[in-house]
Write a protein that holds these residues in place. Structure first.
Motif, PDB file in Angstrom:
ATOM      1  N   PRO A   1       3.732   2.076   2.252  1.00 16.82           N
ATOM      2  CA  PRO A   1       4.566   1.946   3.462  1.00 16.82           C
ATOM      3  C   PRO A   1       6.039   2.172   3.115  1.00 16.82           C
ATOM      4  O   PRO A   1       6.471   1.920   1.989  1.00 16.82           O
ATOM      5  CB  PRO A   1       4.300   0.516   3.917  1.00 16.82           C
ATOM      6  CG  PRO A   1       2.937   0.195   3.406  1.00 16.82           C
ATOM      7  CD  PRO A   1       2.829   0.918   2.087  1.00 16.82           C
ATOM      8  N   LYS A   2       6.803   2.629   4.122  1.00 17.81           N
ATOM      9  CA  LYS A   2       8.127   3.199   3.870  1.00 17.81           C
ATOM     10  C   LYS A   2       9.069   2.315   3.049  1.00 17.81           C
ATOM     11  O   LYS A   2       9.790   2.812   2.199  1.00 17.81           O
ATOM     12  CB  LYS A   2       8.778   3.623   5.192  1.00 17.81           C
ATOM     13  CG  LYS A   2       9.028   2.486   6.151  1.00 17.81           C
ATOM     14  CD  LYS A   2       9.285   2.981   7.573  1.00 17.81           C
ATOM     15  CE  LYS A   2      10.533   3.822   7.699  1.00 17.81           C
ATOM     16  NZ  LYS A   2      10.785   4.175   9.123  1.00 17.81           N
ATOM     17  N   HIS A   3       9.076   0.989   3.333  1.00 17.38           N
ATOM     18  CA  HIS A   3      10.027   0.130   2.624  1.00 17.38           C
ATOM     19  C   HIS A   3       9.596  -0.162   1.191  1.00 17.38           C
ATOM     20  O   HIS A   3      10.382  -0.628   0.381  1.00 17.38           O
ATOM     21  CB  HIS A   3      10.198  -1.203   3.354  1.00 17.38           C
ATOM     22  CG  HIS A   3      10.817  -1.061   4.712  1.00 17.38           C
ATOM     23  ND1 HIS A   3      10.075  -0.823   5.850  1.00 17.38           N
ATOM     24  CD2 HIS A   3      12.107  -1.096   5.115  1.00 17.38           C
ATOM     25  CE1 HIS A   3      10.879  -0.732   6.889  1.00 17.38           C
ATOM     26  NE2 HIS A   3      12.121  -0.882   6.476  1.00 17.38           N
TER      27      HIS A   3
ATOM     28  N   LYS B   1       5.899   0.839  10.366  1.00 18.22           N
ATOM     29  CA  LYS B   1       6.211  -0.078   9.280  1.00 18.22           C
ATOM     30  C   LYS B   1       5.094  -0.205   8.240  1.00 18.22           C
ATOM     31  O   LYS B   1       5.364  -0.342   7.056  1.00 18.22           O
ATOM     32  CB  LYS B   1       6.551  -1.456   9.869  1.00 18.22           C
ATOM     33  CG  LYS B   1       7.316  -2.322   8.897  1.00 18.22           C
ATOM     34  CD  LYS B   1       7.941  -3.515   9.568  1.00 18.22           C
ATOM     35  CE  LYS B   1       8.651  -4.393   8.546  1.00 18.22           C
ATOM     36  NZ  LYS B   1       9.299  -5.533   9.183  1.00 18.22           N
ATOM     37  N   HIS B   2       3.855  -0.187   8.697  1.00 20.41           N
ATOM     38  CA  HIS B   2       2.760  -0.458   7.767  1.00 20.41           C
ATOM     39  C   HIS B   2       1.979   0.788   7.360  1.00 20.41           C
ATOM     40  O   HIS B   2       1.068   0.713   6.543  1.00 20.41           O
ATOM     41  CB  HIS B   2       1.834  -1.517   8.370  1.00 20.41           C
ATOM     42  CG  HIS B   2       2.578  -2.775   8.723  1.00 20.41           C
ATOM     43  ND1 HIS B   2       3.096  -3.630   7.762  1.00 20.41           N
ATOM     44  CD2 HIS B   2       2.966  -3.297   9.927  1.00 20.41           C
ATOM     45  CE1 HIS B   2       3.731  -4.627   8.353  1.00 20.41           C
ATOM     46  NE2 HIS B   2       3.665  -4.449   9.669  1.00 20.41           N
ATOM     47  N   LEU B   3       2.313   1.921   7.940  1.00 24.04           N
ATOM     48  CA  LEU B   3       1.627   3.168   7.559  1.00 24.04           C
ATOM     49  C   LEU B   3       2.122   3.639   6.196  1.00 24.04           C
ATOM     50  O   LEU B   3       3.277   3.424   5.852  1.00 24.04           O
ATOM     51  CB  LEU B   3       1.982   4.276   8.551  1.00 24.04           C
ATOM     52  CG  LEU B   3       1.341   4.287   9.938  1.00 24.04           C
ATOM     53  CD1 LEU B   3       1.866   5.503  10.690  1.00 24.04           C
ATOM     54  CD2 LEU B   3      -0.179   4.335   9.802  1.00 24.04           C
ATOM     55  N   PRO B   4       1.228   4.299   5.425  1.00 24.61           N
ATOM     56  CA  PRO B   4       1.755   5.009   4.249  1.00 24.61           C
ATOM     57  C   PRO B   4       2.832   5.992   4.717  1.00 24.61           C
ATOM     58  O   PRO B   4       2.677   6.623   5.771  1.00 24.61           O
ATOM     59  CB  PRO B   4       0.534   5.761   3.709  1.00 24.61           C
ATOM     60  CG  PRO B   4      -0.640   5.032   4.276  1.00 24.61           C
ATOM     61  CD  PRO B   4      -0.201   4.471   5.592  1.00 24.61           C
ATOM     62  N   PHE B   5       3.929   6.093   3.967  1.00 26.58           N
ATOM     63  CA  PHE B   5       5.056   6.902   4.416  1.00 26.58           C
ATOM     64  C   PHE B   5       4.629   8.339   4.725  1.00 26.58           C
ATOM     65  O   PHE B   5       5.103   8.952   5.685  1.00 26.58           O
ATOM     66  CB  PHE B   5       6.162   6.906   3.357  1.00 26.58           C
ATOM     67  CG  PHE B   5       7.366   7.673   3.798  1.00 26.58           C
ATOM     68  CD1 PHE B   5       8.202   7.166   4.781  1.00 26.58           C
ATOM     69  CD2 PHE B   5       7.658   8.923   3.251  1.00 26.58           C
ATOM     70  CE1 PHE B   5       9.303   7.879   5.221  1.00 26.58           C
ATOM     71  CE2 PHE B   5       8.758   9.637   3.680  1.00 26.58           C
ATOM     72  CZ  PHE B   5       9.581   9.108   4.668  1.00 26.58           C
TER      73      PHE B   5
END
Lengths: 369, 392
Positions: B165-167, B382-386
């Motif tokens: 996820p992105k963060h 927010k929770h998806l693989p980027f």
């Protein structure tokens, strides 16, 4: 007292008392009560916490705390929307007496105020209202060794329950201060129906009422003006307390009220209004605390700081309460919801002791424009 | 000895042993660093004394009075943002490697965060770093990097794992700006000059030893930098505030009721903003500022815009003119002159203040979510693989 910890303790104690004794139900009941305040709570405030005595000098029976400590009390009273002659007695009358230069009057009245035994107020404005020297047209007439007063004073807070009226009137020497007993022959106090039912205001009709000069004839205005600024700082603290409470109320509501399957506080339009409210309140708090500090330190810029605080805190409190109504939606417009009580207090407090525009005008003069 | 006495004794010792009038700039700053007066709240041995951060003000005021050089002035990003980040997240060996050169002026720092596709949504950045032995290979493009043309070290955030996820897939490095493959191009702005730069990174090799924090911890490290940035933006500079300038202009004009009202309102706002700053500094006891720093940033930016707009209205028809649209790039001299720059230029420049360092809209959302605790806006990314988030 003065350290931040001591001030936090004071805040906790006052908040605790008012959360028990000045609930929304109490506020609503008292706004329909002829006296308009809880006499028993008044005694608790005096006897157990010594609030009336706090900022009165020890030489006059007070506790001699600083003005910043007193402003913590006013902030909590604003938060609880406390209906009480405390503001009239402590913020107006006690300050007027302390700056009257009249040791006899101070010795006579301040110790009684400090024990909670005396409710007092200031009668300044007349038919057209106003909170500066130009508001006063009443003339005192010499009568033997004393004076009599005739005319009408308006928008006098707590006059209907006061034991002492401090009245500003002209003599041949200029603006002067007089003590009047509301029970004296020729003195009639008429409670008006007020926009804010939690702060009763009266019309005081004086018809050749005996009056005792306080301080020197014609020398009253500097002291009264100083007291009005000190009272404005107390009112600013009260406004910060009220604004903070409506913010908390509205944030709590935005977290639980659902529309479109989401808490309304998750919508950006709502978030940003609340963020602006937070920013405005924190700014108002800075202005109010600075003015209280300036009062405590007798800063040469005190009057400027007081006008800045009164202008900023008035605007902020009214805007906060208005936004709170908006974000509550329909329920916020009902009689049953407490936010309307805060809105009415806020709008009324804007006028008391001079509007934000009036105080900005004073700031303008102070900075030379 | 109390903390304040410790600081005061340090200052007096520094000034006695290294009189500013007869000491070279670099030598004075080195002595200041070694005396623990660079950042008093930093640990001993790293330019600090381990005391409360508010005490830095003692140092700033006293050294300015004594005519000492200001180590922060020409390296604000390094001083105010980079150094605290390094102290919070770096290894001791990294802190020793970077802090002293930063403070004495040997290495100037810039920030490599924003990208053309990642402005407010910084965590959406796409500059990649791929591990290669003891190094990482970086490819991508950064933008809005002020002073990048004259900087030695870049605070760089890159994506090291697009399947997280992105963060979670971000990592923070300190990039040697002289590395092969770093191409800095000045970016001309609406005022005419080029205060910022685009930075193209093509096959740039960064040693793993320059990584700050763990791989994947880049977002948290970057947050420290950004919180400090908001405080930096809120800090009153030495230059005259635009509200004071407006008041000077006002005195030179004829009276006008509308302008008088605006002037007073603005003056009051400026005073309250200063009071906010003083109160925030007094309340700030921990080393790293919290989200309340967004209040100051937000207020200062909007105040400055309104103040400069009032200045132009007070200038009258002179506001129809402009001093120069020459596309100069930012140099040290240009930086020094910035304070006295033309009001019309500052007016145009002020539009950036509600955008840079987090837009005012993002500031409001941060205050609502992090200070007031409102529920976050539902979001799909927010929770998806980027790699699976739609972009464009």
């Amino acid at each position: 007292m003065s350290s931040n910890e001591a001030r936090d303790d004071l805040r906790r104690v006052v908040r605790g008392l008012l959360e028990r004794r000045s609930t929304e139900a109490d506020v609503r009941r008292l706004s329909e009560d002829p006296a308009g305040y809880d006499r028993d709570l008044w005694s608790v405030m005096a006897d157990q916490l010594g609030l009336q005595a706090m900022a009165i000098p020890e030489a006059h029976g007070g506790a001699g705390f600083g003005y910043e400590d007193l402003c913590v009390v006013f902030e909590e009273m604003g938060r609880a929307l406390l209906p009480s002659p405390f503001f009239a007695t402590v913020a107006l009358a006690a300050n007027v007496l302390q700056h009257s230069g009249d040791e006899v009057a101070c010795t006579r009245y301040l110790p009684e105020i400090a024990t909670g035994g005396l409710v007092a107020t200031l009668a300044l404005g007349e038919q057209d209202g106003g909170w500066d020297a130009s508001a006063v047209r009443m003339r005192a007439e010499p009568a033997g060794a004393g004076w009599t007063l005739s005319g009408v004073k308006r928008f006098v807070p707590a006059a209907h329950v006061a034991d002492l009226l401090l009245v500003v009137a002209h003599t041949a020497d200029g603006l002067s201060l007089f003590a009047v007993e509301p029970g004296a022959a020729g003195c009639t106090v008429e409670v008006e129906l007020t926009l804010d039912l939690t702060r009763p205001l009266s019309r005081v009709v004086l018809d050749r009422v005996p009056a005792v000069l306080i301080g020197r004839s014609g020398q009253a205005w500097d002291g009264v003006r100083r007291a009005l600024r000190l009272a404005a700082v107390a009112l600013a603290a009260e406004q910060v307390g009220g604004a903070q409470r409506v913010l908390e109320m509205t944030v709590a509501y935005a977290k639980v009220r659902h529309q479109f399957g989401r808490p309304i506080g998750s919508f950006q339009a709502v978030k940003h209004k609340l963020a602006d409210m937070l920013v405005a309140i924190e700014s108002a708090r800075s202005a109010a605390q600075d003015a209280a500090r300036a009062a405590a330190e007798d800063d040469p810029e005190f009057e400027l700081a007081a006008s800045v605080a009164k202008a900023v805190c008035s605007d902020t409190c009214t805007r906060a309460a208005a936004t709170a109504i908006q974000l509550h939606g329909g329920i916020g417009f009902t009689w049953e919801h407490p936010v309307q009580l805060y809105y009415k207090r806020a709008k009324s407090s804007e006028f008391l002791l001079g509007t934000p525009g009036h105080h900005r005008g004073l700031v303008g003069r102070a900075i030379g424009i | 000895m109390s903390e304040i006495d410790l600081v005061r004794a340090g200052i007096e010792g520094l000034l006695r042993d290294h009189p500013p009038a007869t000491t070279a700039r670099r030598e004075f700053l080195a002595a200041q660093y070694d005396a623990g007066l660079a950042w008093v709240h930093f640990p001993v041995g790293l330019g600090g004394l381990g005391v409360a951060p508010q005490l830095q003000r003692e140092v700033v005021v006293r050294l300015a009075e004594a005519g000492a050089p200001d180590g922060a002035a020409t390296n604000r990003l390094g001083y105010a943002m980079g150094a605290p980040t390094l102290v919070a997240w770096g290894e001791r060996v990294q802190q020793e490697r970077y802090l002293r050169p930063l403070f004495v002026g040997d290495e100037r720092w810039c920030q490599l965060f924003s990208e053309p596709g990642a402005g407010s949504d910084l965590a959406g950045l796409t500059t990649r770093a791929v591990r290669d032995g003891d190094d990482w290979i970086v490819d991508g493009q950064k933008v809005w990097s002020s002073m990048a043309t004259i900087s030695d070290v870049g605070m760089l955030v890159v994506r090291t794992d697009p399947e997280l996820p992105k963060h979670q897939g971000l990592t923070y490095f300190l990039l040697d700006m002289r590395s092969p493959g770093v191409d800095v191009r000045p970016l001309r702005q609406m005022t005419g000059e080029a205060e910022f730069n685009e930075v193209y990174l093509t096959g740039v090799r960064v040693p793993d030893a320059a990584r700050i924090g763990a791989p994947g911890a880049g977002w948290k490290v970057a947050m420290t930098t950004l919180m400090e940035e908001r405080v930096l933006f809120n800090r009153q500079r030495d230059e005259k505030g635009p509200a004071e300038l407006a008041l000077e202009l006002y005195h030179r004009r004829e009276r006008d009721a509308e302008l008088r009202t605006r002037m007073i309102e603005l003056w009051v706002r400026a005073r309250v903003q200063r009071l906010n700053t003083v109160r925030a500094a007094a309340n700030r006891t921990a080393g790293i500022p919290g989200p309340e720093g967004s209040i100051g940033k937000l207020v200062y930016a909007e105040l400055n815009q309104d103040a400069l707009e009032l200045c132009l209205d007070l200038l009258g028809d002179e506001s129809l003119l402009y001093d120069s649209y020459e596309p100069v790039a930012y140099t040290e001299a240009a930086l020094a002159a910035q304070g006295e720059s033309d009001l019309r230029r500052r007016f145009l420049r002020s539009r950036a203040q509600t955008i840079e360092g987090g837009t005012s809209e993002i500031m409001r959302t941060i205050l609502a979510d992090r200070v007031l605790g409102l529920p976050p806006e539902p979001r799909g990314d927010k929770h998806l693989p980027f790699s699976r988030i739609p972009r464009g």
